[in-house]
Write an enzyme that holds these catalytic residues in place. Structure first.
Site, PDB file in Angstrom:
ATOM      1  N   ASP A 136       0.834  -1.215   0.000  1.00  0.00           N
ATOM      2  CA  ASP A 136       0.000   0.000   0.000  1.00  0.00           C
ATOM      3  C   ASP A 136       0.864   1.259   0.000  1.00  0.00           C
ATOM      4  O   ASP A 136       0.362   2.361  -0.228  1.00  0.00           O
ATOM      5  CB  ASP A 136      -0.963  -0.008   1.202  1.00  0.00           C
ATOM      6  N   GLU A 137       2.173   1.088   0.244  1.00  0.00           N
ATOM      7  CA  GLU A 137       3.048   2.274   0.329  1.00  0.00           C
ATOM      8  C   GLU A 137       3.225   2.961  -1.024  1.00  0.00           C
ATOM      9  O   GLU A 137       3.658   4.104  -1.085  1.00  0.00           O
ATOM     10  CB  GLU A 137       4.413   1.892   0.920  1.00  0.00           C
ATOM     11  N   TYR A 160      12.196   2.814  -1.209  1.00  0.00           N
ATOM     12  CA  TYR A 160      11.553   1.489  -1.212  1.00  0.00           C
ATOM     13  C   TYR A 160      10.228   1.541  -1.975  1.00  0.00           C
ATOM     14  O   TYR A 160      10.003   0.764  -2.912  1.00  0.00           O
ATOM     15  CB  TYR A 160      11.313   0.997   0.226  1.00  0.00           C
TER      16      TYR A 160
HETATM   17  N1  LIG Z   1       6.230  -7.017   5.177  1.00  0.00           N
HETATM   18  C1  LIG Z   1       5.188  -6.263   4.882  1.00  0.00           C
HETATM   19  O1  LIG Z   1       4.505  -5.752   5.765  1.00  0.00           O
HETATM   20  C2  LIG Z   1       4.812  -6.031   3.430  1.00  0.00           C
HETATM   21  C3  LIG Z   1       3.667  -5.267   3.151  1.00  0.00           C
HETATM   22  C4  LIG Z   1       3.298  -5.101   1.816  1.00  0.00           C
HETATM   23  C5  LIG Z   1       4.033  -5.672   0.807  1.00  0.00           C
HETATM   24  N2  LIG Z   1       5.155  -6.387   1.101  1.00  0.00           N
HETATM   25  C6  LIG Z   1       5.889  -7.005  -0.014  1.00  0.00           C
HETATM   26  O2  LIG Z   1       5.840  -8.410   0.199  1.00  0.00           O
HETATM   27  C7  LIG Z   1       7.036  -9.010  -0.302  1.00  0.00           C
HETATM   28  C8  LIG Z   1       7.679  -9.850   0.780  1.00  0.00           C
HETATM   29  O3  LIG Z   1       7.968  -9.020   1.905  1.00  0.00           O
HETATM   30  P1  LIG Z   1       8.643  -9.604   3.208  1.00  0.00           P
HETATM   31  O4  LIG Z   1       8.283  -8.720   4.328  1.00  0.00           O
HETATM   32  O5  LIG Z   1       8.390 -11.054   3.294  1.00  0.00           O
HETATM   33  O6  LIG Z   1      10.186  -9.374   2.850  1.00  0.00           O
HETATM   34  P2  LIG Z   1      11.476 -10.030   3.508  1.00  0.00           P
HETATM   35  O7  LIG Z   1      12.517  -8.963   3.464  1.00  0.00           O
HETATM   36  O8  LIG Z   1      11.155 -10.682   4.804  1.00  0.00           O
HETATM   37  O9  LIG Z   1      11.865 -11.206   2.489  1.00  0.00           O
HETATM   38  C9  LIG Z   1      12.340 -10.944   1.202  1.00  0.00           C
HETATM   39  C10 LIG Z   1      12.936 -12.238   0.652  1.00  0.00           C
HETATM   40  O10 LIG Z   1      13.382 -11.949  -0.689  1.00  0.00           O
HETATM   41  C11 LIG Z   1      14.677 -12.525  -0.850  1.00  0.00           C
HETATM   42  N3  LIG Z   1      15.415 -11.747  -1.869  1.00  0.00           N
HETATM   43  C12 LIG Z   1      15.872 -10.472  -1.755  1.00  0.00           C
HETATM   44  N4  LIG Z   1      16.531 -10.128  -2.873  1.00  0.00           N
HETATM   45  C13 LIG Z   1      16.463 -11.186  -3.716  1.00  0.00           C
HETATM   46  C14 LIG Z   1      16.938 -11.425  -5.028  1.00  0.00           C
HETATM   47  N5  LIG Z   1      17.631 -10.507  -5.698  1.00  0.00           N
HETATM   48  N6  LIG Z   1      16.702 -12.627  -5.591  1.00  0.00           N
HETATM   49  C15 LIG Z   1      16.005 -13.598  -4.923  1.00  0.00           C
HETATM   50  N7  LIG Z   1      15.549 -13.416  -3.668  1.00  0.00           N
HETATM   51  C16 LIG Z   1      15.758 -12.224  -3.062  1.00  0.00           C
HETATM   52  C17 LIG Z   1      15.316 -12.433   0.515  1.00  0.00           C
HETATM   53  O11 LIG Z   1      16.388 -13.365   0.649  1.00  0.00           O
HETATM   54  C18 LIG Z   1      14.142 -12.726   1.433  1.00  0.00           C
HETATM   55  O12 LIG Z   1      14.027 -14.109   1.678  1.00  0.00           O
HETATM   56  C19 LIG Z   1       7.923  -7.864  -0.787  1.00  0.00           C
HETATM   57  O13 LIG Z   1       7.756  -7.754  -2.182  1.00  0.00           O
HETATM   58  C20 LIG Z   1       7.352  -6.648  -0.079  1.00  0.00           C
HETATM   59  O14 LIG Z   1       7.570  -5.485  -0.829  1.00  0.00           O
HETATM   60  C21 LIG Z   1       5.563  -6.572   2.394  1.00  0.00           C
END
Ligand SMILES: NC(=O)c1ccc[n+]([C@@H]2O[C@H](COP(=O)([O-])OP(=O)(O)OC[C@H]3O[C@@H](n4cnc5c(N)ncnc54)[C@H](O)[C@@H]3O)[C@@H](O)[C@H]2O)c1
Length: 339
Positions: A136-137, A160
């Protein structure tokens, strides 16, 4: 018998890891390839555990690596992509935006482009689906009132969110230009097991237990809408299978809280489950210099996913937060014992 093979990216991270655990159980006939670079944010123990799961194949590698992505699509005859992998921490994007541009924009484009080539070649383009996991950001910030809708303009404020917004627009362009079958979900702040220690909720618990200052940005009045990671999983399942091609769907928990409220509620749970001899954890909370460009409030209107797909959050916030706190208490005490 494998019914469908899905390339899941970032499946050793917080949301992807929870997703794979639930999705692989619900669909034992699917084969899931988890492509994860295992950056600092990944959980290696989750990745190792996936090796024991008969329908998950964890692969360590970079989504920016074209030849690796191509070989996985071809070797496993991939029918769909669910794309979680990202650099996800706003503070890190302020310190080093380039990593975010590389993974979140170049990585997403690499996946899209290789999937397009492969699905064209195998005549799967109309059926095979690319699901972009977004935030949502991307919509920017709200004042006290109102909600983001799927047609709200993109106004990202941090490197980000700008990198996620850019990736979403490239996803959109692959649908418009090449006819790819794409869906995008915009979720609010997730909470639950396996979130990296750097994020707000684990930080509050970790600092509280260590007897350190619990830092809260600015005046603590910034508002986030908290979504239980299991409810997010159910939304992704619904959109991946039944969402309309080319559409995006907002996913929120309907749990708006200020950062100070969240920290205080966590401290009260800790007072209950791990009481201090003569103080309350709240006394450790301190307001610190604000994050530059800190968005004031995020809140999403989820009417579309409710109406079209019948999804709504099921968890009770207080119960889910308590479960989460207990999980981290156990995790941090195991870490402290070195196990
Ligand atoms: N955490 C939240 O509250 C939230 C909210 C909305 C959207 N998101 C989105 O959800 C998705 C997952 O978020 P999260 O909180 O689980 O993130 P996270 O940082 O916990 O996990 C990200 C994962 O991606 C892997 N990764 C990073 N770079 C990589 C690359 N180049 N190639 C392959 N793998 C790679 C990392 O090793 C990690 O396991 C993201 O796209 C994030 O933008 C997260």
């Amino acid at each position: 018998m494998v019914d469908k093979t899905i390339l899941v990216t970032g499946g050793a991270g917080f949301i992807g890891g929870n997703f794979i655990a639930c999705f692989s159980k619900k669909y034992p006939e699917y084969r899931l390839i988890n492509l994860d670079l295992l950056t600092y944010a990944a959980h290696k123990e989750l990745f190792q555990k996936q090796k024991q799961n008969a329908n998950v194949i964890p692969v360590q590698g970079d989504i920016c690596d074209r030849s690796l992505v191509r070989s996985l699509l071809e070797e496993y005859a991939v029918d769909g992509v669910i794309h979680f992998a990202a650099e996800s921490h706003v503070d890190n994007s302020i310190a080093d935006p380039f990593r975010f541009i590389q993974t979140n924009i170049v990585g997403t484009t690499t996946l899209l482009d290789e999937a397009l080539c492969y699905w064209r070649k195998t005549k799967k383009l109309d059926k095979a689906r690319f699901h972009q996991i977004s935030s949502d950001e991307v919509y920017g910030t709200l004042g006290e009132d109102g909600f983001f809708r799927e047609d709200s303009p993109y106004r990202p404020n941090s490197p980000y969110s700008a990198s996620k917004a850019s990736a979403d627009l490239i996803v959109r362009s692959y649908a418009q230009t090449f006819g790819m079958n794409v869906v995008t979900t915009h979720s609010s702040n997730n909470f639950g097991y396996w979130q990296h220690d750097e994020k707000l909720i684990p930080t509050v618990i970790r600092k509280a237990l260590a007897g350190e200052v619990i830092p809260i940005y600015g005046t603590g009045t910034n508002v986030r809408d908290w979504l239980w990671v299991g409810d997010h999983y159910r939304a992704i399942d619904a959109v991946f299978h039944h969402g309309r091609s080319g559409e995006s769907y907002n996913v929120g928990g309907g749990n708006e809280r200020t950062n100070l409220e969240i920290a205080t509620q966590i401290c009260r749970i800790l007072d209950d489950v791990k009481p201090l001899p003569s103080d309350r954890y709240e006394s450790q909370i301190e307001l610190v210099a604000d994050r530059p460009g800190h968005d004031f409030r995020y809140a999403v209107d989820c009417q579309k996913i409710r109406d079209e797909l019948g999804w709504k959050p099921e968890c009770t916030f207080d119960d889910a937060l308590r479960k989460t706190v207990l999980w981290y208490v156990e995790r941090f005490s195991r870490k402290a014992c070195g196990s």
